[in-house]
Design a protein around this motif. Structure first.
Motif, PDB file in Angstrom:
ATOM      1  N   ARG A 174     -10.059  -4.176  -5.830  1.00  0.00           N
ATOM      2  CA  ARG A 174      -9.748  -2.746  -5.764  1.00  0.00           C
ATOM      3  C   ARG A 174      -8.981  -2.277  -6.988  1.00  0.00           C
ATOM      4  N   GLY A 175      -8.667  -3.201  -7.889  1.00  0.00           N
ATOM      5  CA  GLY A 175      -7.951  -2.833  -9.109  1.00  0.00           C
ATOM      6  C   GLY A 175      -6.462  -3.068  -9.059  1.00  0.00           C
ATOM      7  N   ALA A 176      -5.968  -3.703  -8.008  1.00  0.00           N
ATOM      8  CA  ALA A 176      -4.533  -4.004  -7.897  1.00  0.00           C
ATOM      9  C   ALA A 176      -4.230  -5.261  -8.712  1.00  0.00           C
ATOM     10  N   ASP A 177      -3.739  -5.091  -9.962  1.00  0.00           N
ATOM     11  CA  ASP A 177      -3.507  -6.235 -10.830  1.00  0.00           C
ATOM     12  C   ASP A 177      -2.041  -6.657 -10.881  1.00  0.00           C
ATOM     13  N   GLY A 178      -1.178  -5.997 -10.104  1.00  0.00           N
ATOM     14  CA  GLY A 178       0.234  -6.336 -10.097  1.00  0.00           C
ATOM     15  C   GLY A 178       0.586  -7.298  -8.980  1.00  0.00           C
ATOM     16  N   MET A 179       1.844  -7.288  -8.580  1.00  0.00           N
ATOM     17  CA  MET A 179       2.307  -8.170  -7.516  1.00  0.00           C
ATOM     18  C   MET A 179       1.777  -7.691  -6.166  1.00  0.00           C
ATOM     19  N   LEU A 180       1.407  -8.641  -5.322  1.00  0.00           N
ATOM     20  CA  LEU A 180       0.976  -8.342  -3.964  1.00  0.00           C
ATOM     21  C   LEU A 180       2.039  -8.819  -2.984  1.00  0.00           C
ATOM     22  N   LEU A 181       2.334  -7.982  -2.005  1.00  0.00           N
ATOM     23  CA  LEU A 181       3.388  -8.293  -1.035  1.00  0.00           C
ATOM     24  C   LEU A 181       2.799  -8.749   0.296  1.00  0.00           C
ATOM     25  N   PRO A 182       3.382  -9.750   0.946  1.00  0.00           N
ATOM     26  CA  PRO A 182       2.960 -10.098   2.312  1.00  0.00           C
ATOM     27  C   PRO A 182       3.273  -8.944   3.254  1.00  0.00           C
ATOM     28  N   ALA A 183       2.270  -8.495   4.004  1.00  0.00           N
ATOM     29  CA  ALA A 183       2.470  -7.376   4.935  1.00  0.00           C
ATOM     30  C   ALA A 183       1.987  -7.772   6.328  1.00  0.00           C
ATOM     31  N   GLY A 184       0.684  -7.664   6.592  1.00  0.00           N
ATOM     32  CA  GLY A 184       0.159  -7.999   7.910  1.00  0.00           C
ATOM     33  C   GLY A 184       0.429  -9.427   8.315  1.00  0.00           C
TER      34      GLY A 184
ATOM     35  N   LEU B 141       4.178   0.743  11.365  1.00  0.00           N
ATOM     36  CA  LEU B 141       4.445   0.553   9.937  1.00  0.00           C
ATOM     37  C   LEU B 141       3.160   0.241   9.176  1.00  0.00           C
ATOM     38  N   LEU B 142       2.279  -0.544   9.773  1.00  0.00           N
ATOM     39  CA  LEU B 142       1.035  -0.883   9.087  1.00  0.00           C
ATOM     40  C   LEU B 142       0.074   0.304   9.052  1.00  0.00           C
ATOM     41  N   CYS B 143       0.179   1.199  10.015  1.00  0.00           N
ATOM     42  CA  CYS B 143      -0.605   2.445   9.936  1.00  0.00           C
ATOM     43  C   CYS B 143      -0.169   3.279   8.737  1.00  0.00           C
ATOM     44  N   VAL B 144       1.136   3.271   8.461  1.00  0.00           N
ATOM     45  CA  VAL B 144       1.646   3.947   7.263  1.00  0.00           C
ATOM     46  C   VAL B 144       1.032   3.326   6.010  1.00  0.00           C
ATOM     47  N   LEU B 145       0.929   1.997   5.987  1.00  0.00           N
ATOM     48  CA  LEU B 145       0.342   1.316   4.836  1.00  0.00           C
ATOM     49  C   LEU B 145      -1.125   1.700   4.651  1.00  0.00           C
ATOM     50  N   ILE B 146      -1.877   1.744   5.739  1.00  0.00           N
ATOM     51  CA  ILE B 146      -3.294   2.107   5.638  1.00  0.00           C
ATOM     52  C   ILE B 146      -3.439   3.514   5.071  1.00  0.00           C
ATOM     53  N   THR B 147      -2.636   4.428   5.574  1.00  0.00           N
ATOM     54  CA  THR B 147      -2.684   5.812   5.083  1.00  0.00           C
ATOM     55  C   THR B 147      -2.325   5.876   3.612  1.00  0.00           C
ATOM     56  N   HIS B 148      -1.302   5.118   3.224  1.00  0.00           N
ATOM     57  CA  HIS B 148      -0.851   5.129   1.829  1.00  0.00           C
ATOM     58  C   HIS B 148      -1.900   4.526   0.905  1.00  0.00           C
TER      59      HIS B 148
ATOM     60  N   ARG C  72       6.725   1.484  -4.478  1.00  0.00           N
ATOM     61  CA  ARG C  72       7.972   1.836  -3.795  1.00  0.00           C
ATOM     62  C   ARG C  72       7.745   2.002  -2.293  1.00  0.00           C
ATOM     63  N   THR C  73       6.653   2.684  -1.917  1.00  0.00           N
ATOM     64  CA  THR C  73       6.367   2.899  -0.492  1.00  0.00           C
ATOM     65  C   THR C  73       6.049   1.594   0.220  1.00  0.00           C
ATOM     66  N   THR C  74       5.134   0.807  -0.366  1.00  0.00           N
ATOM     67  CA  THR C  74       4.772  -0.453   0.293  1.00  0.00           C
ATOM     68  C   THR C  74       5.966  -1.402   0.359  1.00  0.00           C
ATOM     69  N   GLY C  75       6.821  -1.368  -0.644  1.00  0.00           N
ATOM     70  CA  GLY C  75       8.004  -2.223  -0.634  1.00  0.00           C
ATOM     71  C   GLY C  75       8.918  -1.917   0.534  1.00  0.00           C
ATOM     72  N   VAL C  76       9.118  -0.617   0.802  1.00  0.00           N
ATOM     73  CA  VAL C  76       9.982  -0.212   1.922  1.00  0.00           C
ATOM     74  C   VAL C  76       9.347  -0.619   3.257  1.00  0.00           C
ATOM     75  N   VAL C  77       8.040  -0.351   3.397  1.00  0.00           N
ATOM     76  CA  VAL C  77       7.352  -0.676   4.652  1.00  0.00           C
ATOM     77  C   VAL C  77       7.351  -2.186   4.895  1.00  0.00           C
ATOM     78  N   VAL C  78       7.084  -2.956   3.865  1.00  0.00           N
ATOM     79  CA  VAL C  78       7.074  -4.417   4.007  1.00  0.00           C
ATOM     80  C   VAL C  78       8.470  -4.927   4.343  1.00  0.00           C
ATOM     81  N   ALA C  79       9.495  -4.343   3.733  1.00  0.00           N
ATOM     82  CA  ALA C  79      10.865  -4.771   4.036  1.00  0.00           C
ATOM     83  C   ALA C  79      11.211  -4.514   5.499  1.00  0.00           C
ATOM     84  N   LEU C  80      10.811  -3.358   6.020  1.00  0.00           N
ATOM     85  CA  LEU C  80      11.072  -3.059   7.429  1.00  0.00           C
ATOM     86  C   LEU C  80      10.282  -3.996   8.349  1.00  0.00           C
ATOM     87  N   THR C  81       9.034  -4.296   7.961  1.00  0.00           N
ATOM     88  CA  THR C  81       8.232  -5.229   8.757  1.00  0.00           C
ATOM     89  C   THR C  81       8.860  -6.617   8.746  1.00  0.00           C
TER      90      THR C  81
END
Length: 526
Positions: free
Chosen positions: A129-139, A286-293, A353-362
């Protein structure tokens, strides 16, 4: 003075020309940490359940050169998962040792492998999808935090295989492109078609995956027909064998549990027991927020839509199935593969910034659940609808912290009592049937025997309702009669008149047992 040769000069320049990307290195470290943590969790909760020992007995029968059944006198498919049975046969034949312990290790390796495959597939998907930076564990944090994932990482049941097949299927889909070779397309179709052999209801996931395959491969009519043919060849062949050999169209557990019946109320109760215990609405929100983002700002490509929607749709349809049949008596077990499947596209997400906050809360939720998330019922207690925390229940019942071997299931007061009764009955001068009787004078149950019917070839028969423990107490050539219908065709075919505890609703009457198996001369009263 020393001089560098041209070869050493080129080697040094090559080393310095490949800089390490710290963001990709951090992603690799995060993936490794998730796999290591999950492996440690699964190992710390290793065990084999009583139902797992039922499947192991069928494996032992095959390894001994007998029929693929529980008792040699019956033709009965006691294990729901065809692939799990034959995988254990292969592993035990190659590795040797105790099949029960092989089942524990095989389940654990498949579970941890499933997590690794899912994380790598999610990484490749995000990179595409073009995400060439750091990937965070979420789900993946949901899998790491919810304790039943640790428990059923082993258990001797097919859950680890379920995890691996679901993760592997999505990984194969993520690698399919319109220009994929016929070999890759057909190989993927064959793997996706194995769902009904993993568990019968996984035919739903197979169908969804195969539709996705045709869309991702840009298949037209002829290609679609070839995909369906390749996907269905093994399941159809086995169904023909099942109908001819066992005389049924589904495994005996499905017949014994009346999987075609509808129990919506019990199913929603089973769902509520899982949802509320771990407050799963928090990570789901929280993961619904990620999907929307991730997918709500710009229109995703058709390929992204297929790869994200397919596991979510398949998991949703299978959730409806579990609700309809009324769930299970084992806390959370039926929900685990579906949760994993639904979360696959979000196992890793690009850092922002958004995914970082959501992942931290998860992560906070996952830590809290992992430390404090427990069922309200413990040890030998049962919860609503007589649901049990099966690992805690059996560890307490057998008096063993890690009941991972067959012999561990003979601990506790009941194990010692049954073992003594079985040894005494097997030492009888004539073949006998051991069963539980009731003393009306004292209002207590006790084990007693009656001679087996003339013409019976077995040296001993046992009428009981814990087929896992019983499989340890009896040898392969001795007859075991199952009260609840999993290991005895006659009880599995009983009509279900009074719904009760999931999976334990049919009860074979002692009258039937004595009439079929006991010496009629010796039977004077029931």
């Amino acid at each position: 003075m020393t001089f560098a040769t041209p070869f050493h000069t080129r080697l040094r320049s090559t080393r310095h020309s490949i800089p390490v990307d710290p963001r990709r290195a951090a992603t690799a470290a995060a993936i490794t940490a998730c796999v290591v943590v999950f492996a440690a969790e699964v190992y710390a909760r290793r065990w084999i359940s009583d139902d797992g020992l039922i499947a192991v007995r069928q494996v032992r029968q095959v390894l001994a050169g007998h029929r693929p059944t529980y008792s040699t006198a019956e033709r009965d498919e006691v294990n729901t998962s065809v692939l799990w049975t034959w995988l254990l046969v292969a592993v035990s034949a190659v590795c040797g040792g105790e099949p029960a312990l092989q089942a524990v290790w095989a389940g654990g390796i498949l579970s941890v492998g499933a997590l690794a495959v899912a994380l790598d597939a999610s990484r490749r998907f995000q990179r595409s999808r073009g995400a060439d930076g750091m990937l965070l564990p979420a789900g993946v944090l949901v899998v790491l935090g919810v304790i039943p994932f640790w428990d059923y990482g082993t258990s001797g049941l097919e859950t680890g295989l379920c995890f691996f097949w679901l993760s592997g299927s999505w990984a194969l889909l993520a690698a399919v492109k319109p220009d994929s070779t016929p070999r890759r397309r057909h190989g993927t179709a064959f793997a996706l078609g194995l769902g009904p052999l993993v568990r019968p209801e996984f035919a739903i996931a197979s169908a969804a995956f195969l539709v996705a395959l045709t869309l991702l491969a840009g298949a037209r009519a002829r290609k679609i027909l070839s995909i369906i043919a390749v996907a269905g060849v093994l399941p159809v062949a086995y169904e023909i064998f099942r109908a001819g050999y066992y005389g049924i169209l589904i495994p005996m557990p499905g017949l014994a549990k009346e999987a075609s019946n509808t129990h919506w109320g019990r199913g929603f109760g089973y769902f509520d027991d899982f949802l509320t215990t771990y407050k799963l609405w928090i990570p789901l929100a929280l993961l619904c927020v990620l999907i929307t983002h991730l997918y709500g700002r710009a229109r995703p490509s058709n390929r992204e839509v297929v790869l994200v929607a397919t596991p979510v749709l398949a998991a949703s349809l299978m959730c409806v199935y579990v609700l309809r049949v009324g769930g299970d008596y084992m806390h959370a077990r039926m929900w685990l593969p579906l949760v994993l499947l639904m979360l696959l596209p979000l196992f890793l997400v690009p850092f922002s910034r958004t995914t970082g906050v959501v992942v931290a809360l998860t992560a906070v939720w996952a830590t809290a659940v992992g430390v404090n998330g427990r069922t309200s019922y413990h040890n030998l207690d049962a919860g609503p609808q007589l649901i049990t925390n099966e690992r805690e229940f059996e560890a307490a019942f057998f008096g063993h912290k890690h009941p991972a071997r067959a012999a561990d299931h003979l601990g506790g007061d009941w194990g010692a009592y049954l073992e003594q009764a079985v040894d005494t009955a097997r030492g009888s001068a004539i073949p006998v049937l051991l069963y539980m009787a009731h003393d009306n004078a004292t209002d207590k149950d006790y084990l007693t025997t009656v001679p087996l019917a003339p013409g019976r070839t077995e040296s001993f028969a046992f009428f009981w309702d814990n087929m896992g423990m019983t499989s340890v107490l009896t040898s392969l050539d001795q007859l075991v009669i199952d009260r609840n219908g999993l290991a005895t065709p006659i009880s599995g075919h009983l009509r279900l008149d009074h719904p009760g505890r999931a999976g334990h609703e049919k009860s074979l009457s002692l009258v039937w047992v004595l009439a079929k198996y006991a010496d009629p001369v010796a039977v004077t009263r029931v």
